[in-house]
Design a protein around this motif. Sequence first.
Motif, PDB file in Angstrom:
ATOM      1  N   THR A 309       8.128   9.798  -3.661  1.00  0.00           N
ATOM      2  CA  THR A 309       7.313   8.755  -3.035  1.00  0.00           C
ATOM      3  C   THR A 309       8.220   7.649  -2.501  1.00  0.00           C
ATOM      4  OG1 THR A 309       5.514   9.189  -4.603  1.00  0.00           O
ATOM      5  CG2 THR A 309       5.390   7.151  -3.351  1.00  0.00           C
ATOM      6  N   THR A 310       7.914   7.223  -1.274  1.00  0.00           N
ATOM      7  CA  THR A 310       8.622   6.080  -0.690  1.00  0.00           C
ATOM      8  C   THR A 310       7.587   5.017  -0.329  1.00  0.00           C
ATOM      9  OG1 THR A 310      10.197   5.380   1.014  1.00  0.00           O
ATOM     10  CG2 THR A 310       8.532   6.980   1.672  1.00  0.00           C
ATOM     11  N   TYR A 311       8.005   3.742  -0.361  1.00  0.00           N
ATOM     12  CA  TYR A 311       7.056   2.635  -0.209  1.00  0.00           C
ATOM     13  C   TYR A 311       7.448   1.723   0.945  1.00  0.00           C
ATOM     14  CZ  TYR A 311       5.916   4.044  -4.996  1.00  0.00           C
ATOM     15  OH  TYR A 311       5.566   4.757  -6.105  1.00  0.00           O
ATOM     16  N   ASN A 312       6.434   1.016   1.450  1.00  0.00           N
ATOM     17  CA  ASN A 312       6.650  -0.043   2.426  1.00  0.00           C
ATOM     18  C   ASN A 312       5.459  -0.982   2.311  1.00  0.00           C
ATOM     19  OD1 ASN A 312       7.647  -1.568   4.664  1.00  0.00           O
ATOM     20  ND2 ASN A 312       8.552   0.311   5.500  1.00  0.00           N
ATOM     21  N   GLU A 313       5.468  -2.051   3.071  1.00  0.00           N
ATOM     22  CA  GLU A 313       4.325  -2.957   3.091  1.00  0.00           C
ATOM     23  C   GLU A 313       4.016  -3.321   4.533  1.00  0.00           C
ATOM     24  OE1 GLU A 313       5.143  -6.534   0.968  1.00  0.00           O
ATOM     25  OE2 GLU A 313       7.040  -6.918   1.999  1.00  0.00           O
ATOM     26  N   VAL A 314       2.756  -3.641   4.770  1.00  0.00           N
ATOM     27  CA  VAL A 314       2.328  -3.940   6.125  1.00  0.00           C
ATOM     28  C   VAL A 314       1.558  -5.255   6.140  1.00  0.00           C
ATOM     29  CG1 VAL A 314       0.257  -2.513   5.815  1.00  0.00           C
ATOM     30  CG2 VAL A 314       1.009  -3.074   8.110  1.00  0.00           C
ATOM     31  N   ASN A 431      -7.368   5.954  -0.223  1.00  0.00           N
ATOM     32  CA  ASN A 431      -7.494   4.496  -0.242  1.00  0.00           C
ATOM     33  C   ASN A 431      -7.871   4.017  -1.635  1.00  0.00           C
ATOM     34  OD1 ASN A 431      -7.788   1.816   0.318  1.00  0.00           O
ATOM     35  ND2 ASN A 431      -9.567   2.027   1.648  1.00  0.00           N
ATOM     36  N   GLY A 432      -6.855   3.768  -2.453  1.00  0.00           N
ATOM     37  CA  GLY A 432      -7.118   3.226  -3.789  1.00  0.00           C
ATOM     38  C   GLY A 432      -7.398   1.742  -3.765  1.00  0.00           C
ATOM     39  N   SER A 437      -6.599  -1.203  -6.514  1.00  0.00           N
ATOM     40  CA  SER A 437      -5.232  -0.774  -6.806  1.00  0.00           C
ATOM     41  C   SER A 437      -4.233  -1.527  -5.943  1.00  0.00           C
ATOM     42  CB  SER A 437      -5.089   0.730  -6.552  1.00  0.00           C
ATOM     43  OG  SER A 437      -3.742   1.127  -6.641  1.00  0.00           O
ATOM     44  N   LEU A 438      -3.193  -2.059  -6.570  1.00  0.00           N
ATOM     45  CA  LEU A 438      -2.163  -2.794  -5.843  1.00  0.00           C
ATOM     46  C   LEU A 438      -0.983  -1.894  -5.493  1.00  0.00           C
ATOM     47  CD1 LEU A 438      -1.344  -5.611  -4.796  1.00  0.00           C
ATOM     48  CD2 LEU A 438      -0.236  -6.003  -7.006  1.00  0.00           C
ATOM     49  N   MET A 439      -0.714  -0.878  -6.322  1.00  0.00           N
ATOM     50  CA  MET A 439       0.410   0.023  -6.079  1.00  0.00           C
ATOM     51  C   MET A 439       0.181   1.314  -6.840  1.00  0.00           C
ATOM     52  SD  MET A 439       3.503   0.410  -4.699  1.00  0.00           S
ATOM     53  CE  MET A 439       4.332  -1.178  -4.503  1.00  0.00           C
ATOM     54  N   SER A 440       0.468   2.444  -6.207  1.00  0.00           N
ATOM     55  CA  SER A 440       0.331   3.734  -6.876  1.00  0.00           C
ATOM     56  C   SER A 440       1.175   4.763  -6.154  1.00  0.00           C
ATOM     57  CB  SER A 440      -1.135   4.191  -6.897  1.00  0.00           C
ATOM     58  OG  SER A 440      -1.562   4.513  -5.582  1.00  0.00           O
ATOM     59  N   SER A 441       1.384   5.917  -6.802  1.00  0.00           N
ATOM     60  CA  SER A 441       2.094   7.047  -6.195  1.00  0.00           C
ATOM     61  C   SER A 441       1.125   8.212  -6.103  1.00  0.00           C
ATOM     62  CB  SER A 441       3.312   7.444  -7.039  1.00  0.00           C
ATOM     63  OG  SER A 441       4.221   6.374  -7.140  1.00  0.00           O
ATOM     64  N   PRO A 442       0.501   8.450  -4.956  1.00  0.00           N
ATOM     65  CA  PRO A 442      -0.479   9.531  -4.839  1.00  0.00           C
ATOM     66  C   PRO A 442       0.173  10.897  -5.000  1.00  0.00           C
ATOM     67  CG  PRO A 442       0.024   8.612  -2.680  1.00  0.00           C
ATOM     68  CD  PRO A 442       0.680   7.721  -3.679  1.00  0.00           C
ATOM     69  N   ILE A 451       1.001  12.718   1.847  1.00  0.00           N
ATOM     70  CA  ILE A 451      -0.238  11.979   1.594  1.00  0.00           C
ATOM     71  C   ILE A 451       0.103  10.495   1.601  1.00  0.00           C
ATOM     72  CG2 ILE A 451       0.075  12.270  -0.905  1.00  0.00           C
ATOM     73  CD1 ILE A 451      -2.966  12.057  -1.211  1.00  0.00           C
ATOM     74  N   LEU A 452      -0.713   9.716   2.307  1.00  0.00           N
ATOM     75  CA  LEU A 452      -0.508   8.268   2.402  1.00  0.00           C
ATOM     76  C   LEU A 452      -1.459   7.548   1.471  1.00  0.00           C
ATOM     77  CD1 LEU A 452       0.938   5.913   3.998  1.00  0.00           C
ATOM     78  CD2 LEU A 452      -1.154   5.818   5.364  1.00  0.00           C
ATOM     79  N   GLY A 453      -0.917   6.679   0.632  1.00  0.00           N
ATOM     80  CA  GLY A 453      -1.737   5.868  -0.257  1.00  0.00           C
ATOM     81  C   GLY A 453      -1.891   4.456   0.287  1.00  0.00           C
ATOM     82  N   MET A 454      -3.144   4.043   0.524  1.00  0.00           N
ATOM     83  CA  MET A 454      -3.450   2.663   0.922  1.00  0.00           C
ATOM     84  C   MET A 454      -3.783   1.863  -0.336  1.00  0.00           C
ATOM     85  SD  MET A 454      -5.994   3.605   4.084  1.00  0.00           S
ATOM     86  CE  MET A 454      -6.632   1.935   4.197  1.00  0.00           C
ATOM     87  N   HIS A 455      -3.574   0.546  -0.276  1.00  0.00           N
ATOM     88  CA  HIS A 455      -3.820  -0.272  -1.452  1.00  0.00           C
ATOM     89  C   HIS A 455      -4.544  -1.569  -1.085  1.00  0.00           C
ATOM     90  CE1 HIS A 455      -0.523   2.465  -2.608  1.00  0.00           C
ATOM     91  NE2 HIS A 455      -1.186   2.504  -3.751  1.00  0.00           N
TER      92      HIS A 455
END
Length: 511
Positions: A309-314, A431-432, A437-442, A451-455
């Motif tokens: 899993t890799t993360y970023n913020e928007v 879409n958690g 949900s503030l952060m997760s690894s789908p 798979i993209l996890g939205m928070h």
Amino acid sequence: MSTEVRVPTLGESVTEATVATWFKQPGDAVEADEMLCELETDKVTVEVPSPAAGTMGELVANEGDTVGVDALLATIEEGGSAGKSASAKKEEPKKEAKSSDSEADSGGSGEEVDIMVPALGESVSEATVSTWFKKEGDSVAADEMLCELETDKVSVEVPAPAAGTITKILAGEGETVEAGGKLGVMTSGGGAAAAPKSEAKEESAPASSSAGDKDVEDAPSAKKMMAEKGIDPSDVQGTGRDGRIMKEDVQAAISSTKSSSTPAPAAQAPRAPVSANDEAREERVKMTRLRQTIARRLKEAQNTAAMLTTYNEVDMTAVMELRNEYKDLFFKKHGIKLGFMSFFVKACCHALKEVPDVNAEIDGTDVIYKNYVHMGVAVGTPTGLVVPVVRDADQMSFHAIEDKISELGKRARDGKLSMAEMQGGSFTISNGGVYGSLMSSPILNPPQSGILGMHKIQDRPMVVDGEIKIRPMMYLALSYDHRIVDGKGAVTFLVRVKEALEDPRRLLMDL
């Protein structure tokens, strides 16, 4: 006059199949579209419906035979007995006897009608009786819901085939039934008397004993795989009809064997002892078939894929401003609210074009690149998580995406989705954030590679042009299969999604 039953089209590049199971035998009465047999190919299981009502004639291809596309499987003889089921034929002498006895049959005009398990969908061969809405002796109207069946993915409601009275329930709640099997018997018309419950129990007993009979023929593809891998059939748990071993069971046994060389995780260990006082306050509930399937598939994903899993913020400022500016006009024109999901679907479709590995899948030693985007959208339901698929999402407009997601979401929560609507996805969005949900690894949805996890959107202080400003920020998480997607590709994908959302005009300009 006879009607031919032939092998249907099996799919692109598939030229032959193996006859796995015949649900009908010569002499059995069949109805139009009733399932006659099941064919098994290298990829899928195909059910063959009856092209007409009548009586089952000769079986040209037996179980285990290999047949080609359009090959003759059997014949159906059309005639006056077509409207009767096999069980109705057996009951004719009893009905004649009853008609002469005014105490046994008050009207003499009632006709027995079988309550059958409907078609459950491609590759689904059995279901569990979840709830009976009616009991023996109850009067029902035509098409009134009698019971609900639960499969691995969806709930199926069984309507009454005619107006009348429920006389026998052959499959009680919690029992497993096969596609095309019999759930019960009803008598059409208003004057039918209910059969004693003891008779239903007596008739259901042979069915239970036959289900426990282990002298059944395993699926040909399963036998072939067991022979190739040197697996003993006694080491494989069959999940098919009457305990027959299917190809998926062999694959599960192989995965289990591979993982057995490593120490079992804590969840696999026996349950720790509890005191009698604690045990009295516990409640043990059997997992639903849907929950069992979710658990099995998620564990398979962890066992087979090299998941990372890799993360970023928007910064959601631009999307929120655009949505607030046009949401009223959007609703007025299209009759549906403008949400955030259509922006994310569009942004992902845009990014998948640049990083096609995330939209691909592994098949053995091959990689299948897909020149389309079938977007899976994870939906939480009271019974568990399901993933309906928005097909060709890359070719859809914003309002078409919102409309389709709204429709699929509502039907998912009502348990009305078909199997076809949850198959074939190439990428998934979960879409958690709707649950906080503030952060997760789908976890991946096999055989997909991403798979993209939205928070949750949360106001946070950010440095913008050298100044600290409060911005609505969202964390994004991309879980991907590292066997096919490199770190560079995964990061690039997330950056493209971030850029598209922080400047939605890029979506219009295809930048």
